[in-house]
Design a protein around this motif. Structure first.
Motif, PDB file in Angstrom:
ATOM      1  N   LEU A   6       0.810  -1.210   0.000  1.00  0.00           N
ATOM      2  CA  LEU A   6       0.000   0.000   0.000  1.00  0.00           C
ATOM      3  C   LEU A   6       0.845   1.262   0.000  1.00  0.00           C
ATOM      4  N   PHE A  43      -7.650  -3.696   4.718  1.00  0.00           N
ATOM      5  CA  PHE A  43      -6.244  -3.698   4.325  1.00  0.00           C
ATOM      6  C   PHE A  43      -5.298  -3.274   5.449  1.00  0.00           C
ATOM      7  N   GLY A 108     -11.890  -3.050   0.738  1.00  0.00           N
ATOM      8  CA  GLY A 108     -11.023  -4.197   0.510  1.00  0.00           C
ATOM      9  C   GLY A 108     -11.232  -4.863  -0.837  1.00  0.00           C
ATOM     10  N   SER A 329      -4.711  -8.332  -2.049  1.00  0.00           N
ATOM     11  CA  SER A 329      -5.086  -7.085  -1.377  1.00  0.00           C
ATOM     12  C   SER A 329      -4.081  -6.021  -1.766  1.00  0.00           C
ATOM     13  N   GLY A 330      -4.479  -4.779  -1.579  1.00  0.00           N
ATOM     14  CA  GLY A 330      -3.573  -3.685  -1.883  1.00  0.00           C
ATOM     15  C   GLY A 330      -4.065  -2.835  -3.039  1.00  0.00           C
ATOM     16  N   GLY A 374      -5.590 -12.377   3.650  1.00  0.00           N
ATOM     17  CA  GLY A 374      -6.109 -11.232   4.386  1.00  0.00           C
ATOM     18  C   GLY A 374      -7.118 -11.705   5.413  1.00  0.00           C
TER      19      GLY A 374
END
Length: 527
Positions: A6, A43, A108, A329-330, A374
């Motif tokens: 991130l 996240f 998310g 994720s991200g 996650g």
């Protein structure tokens, strides 16, 4: 701590504080009392930010401010109001990456689904800004009789539109409906979901920069029980997107007040696979229809009825395509399936799958949580061979879970597709003639042929909504903006009264009117 993936686009430190300044809660003083609620992100391990806990008094204040601004806003020409939203369109485009970042951080979801929201807002802003004058124009209508009667149709803003929007598409559903309401000359008092307020707040920031009058669009963050109910008790029209259960409760409130209501509610959306469907060509589209936004999509497919002649071929291809999906994720484009919104949603999805397995269902693929990816990730899941009384057969899961059923005929498929109380979206895959025939038989507000939902959703010129317990009224198309107006009929009588000249004996009135109507029918100049 912010994960490394991130950090390529970190948020400014004062991000939440700046956004919060645009909320009604900040103006009305509740923040000074320390009434804050933490906003989390799937996240992040640390809070994304904080918003004020709105009260009924905050809602009252929001309506006061919006009504004051709305009186001047409705006096502006439609073209003038539309220009604000043409500028807003350009600002959304310029800040599209930031908006997608905020949506991802709040929900998310994967990047593609987040970007879909940005495109939806741009599409609505463009469409209604370009067409509002046509849809809302004062128009001459046919009068009772040519020459002596003229009639004009005028559209008047409702006043203040209340909007209650969900967490699954916080930008698109939090702003796109408001665009139409505002261009129609209304003010808006909106309540975003607790979990996703910042998408709404950053949109308000851009609207103000585009020239929207201050105070016209109010956002009050808070609970549905307090803020949502207070909005429903005061608005001149209510726009709600969410569950059928909540929709019915809100419908009672506005119904008792004889206030208009537009609602998009739950769905248990079916897909029918005909024996002449081109599976190889459409399998990726079919997979997207089921698992986009991790299944947290009101029009997402949750049940698939496949003709026996093509069942084995379909299930093999569908399983392979599903297993190719990547979880992640991200703030990047590197994965197909993002997170569920929170622990409650993960528990809900898990419970549906567990219930199905206990009652005899076969897990074809998936079926488990993925904490290694996650905290709220769940694998895209295909189930078959459902047992009797399985919850997910008729109840909306709202997650990445779909069941597949073999059917002996297309008539059986249509019967099963229509067998629930829902009717939001449906999908048919097959040769054009076959698919069109089935589409006309399925009871649903939208039916998409050889696509899951994108074609109907993106065709913004056509009204969209649900039937049965999936909703009422429509968004998109002319109805998506005219629903926010009252129709005024202005008729003018000239030359002589409707009942004829004063000198005419009354006994001739009926004969004269009948003759006039017969003549109008023959000459086709009466409505």
């Amino acid at each position: 701590m912010i994960p490394n993936r991130l950090q390529e686009r970190p948020l400014p430190e004062d991000f939440a504080r700046k956004l919060l300044l645009h909320s009604t809660n900040a103006k009305s003083g509740s923040l000074d009392k320390g009434e804050l609620r933490e906003v989390t992100s799937p996240f992040l391990s640390e809070p994304l930010g904080f918003v004020g806990v709105g009260s009924a008094d905050d809602v009252i204040k929001a309506f006061e401010l919006s009504r004051r601004a709305q009186q001047q806003w409705q006096e502006r020409s439609i073209a003038s109001r539309a220009r604000v939203f043409k500028r807003f369109h350009d600002l959304v485009k310029a800040h599209r990456d930031l908006l997608a970042d905020i949506v991802q951080l709040e929900t998310g979801k994967d990047r593609t689904a987040a970007y879909d929201e940005v495109l939806d807002v741009m599409n609505n802003a463009r469409y209604y800004a370009n067409n509002a004058e046509k849809f809302l124009a004062t128009k001459d209508q046919a009068g009772a009789f040519p020459v002596i009667t003229s009639t004009t149709l005028q559209r008047v803003p409702k006043g203040i539109v209340g909007q209650i929007s969900p967490w699954n598409y916080p930008l698109a559903l939090g702003v796109s409906d408001a665009i139409a309401a505002l261009i129609a000359g209304n003010g808006v008092v909106a309540k975003p979901d607790w979990q996703t307020p910042f998408s709404n707040l950053i949109s308000l920031h851009l609207l103000l920069n585009a020239g929207l009058p201050h105070d016209l669009f109010q956002i009050v963050t808070g609970s549905g029980e307090v803020v949502g109910q207070a909005i429903a008790e005061r608005c001149d029209y209510l726009m709600f997107t969410g569950s059928t259960k909540t929709g019915k409760l809100l419908g009672k409130i506005v119904g008792e007040r004889l206030v208009g209501y537009s609602a998009e509610l739950g769905g248990k959306n079916p897909m029918v696979i005909a024996p002449d469907a081109d599976i190889a060509r459409h399998i990726d589209t079919i997979t997207t229809a089921c698992f986009s936004n991790s299944g947290q999509l009101c029009v997402s497919i949750e049940r698939i009825y496949v003709h026996k002649d093509i069942y084995d071929e379909f299930l093999t291809a569908f399983t392979a395509a599903t297993e190719k999906l990547t979880l992640g994720s991200g703030l990047n484009w590197d994965y197909n399936v993002g997170s569920l919104i929170n622990q409650d949603q993960l528990d809900r999805v898990t419970a549906f799958v567990d219930d199905a397995v206990v009652k005899g269902a076969t897990v074809i693929t998936g079926g488990i949580a993925r904490p290694d990816v996650g905290p709220f990730h769940f694998e895209p899941t295909i189930l078959a061979d459902l047992g009797e009384g399985t919850d997910l057969e008729t109840q909306e899961v709202f997650g990445p879970v779909v069941y597949v059923k073999r059917v002996a005929s297309l008539d059986e498929a249509v019967e099963l597709a229509n067998s629930t109380n829902y009717g939001l979206n449906a999908s048919v895959f097959g040769a054009a003639e076959t698919a069109e025939r089935l589409a006309f038989q399925i009871e649903s507000g939208s039916v998409t042929i050889n696509d899951g939902y994108a074609a109907t959703w993106a065709s913004i010129s056509t009204p969209l909504g649900g039937v049965k317990e999936s909703g009422m009224a429509r968004r998109h198309g002319p109805e998506g903006i005219t629903k926010y107006t009252e129709v005024k009929n202005i008729a003018q009588q000239r030359i002589m009264p409707m009942r004829g000249p004063k000198q005419m004996p009354r006994k001739y009135y009926g004969q004269l009117m009948t003759t006039a109507l017969d003549l109008g029918k023959k000459l086709k100049f009466l409505p």
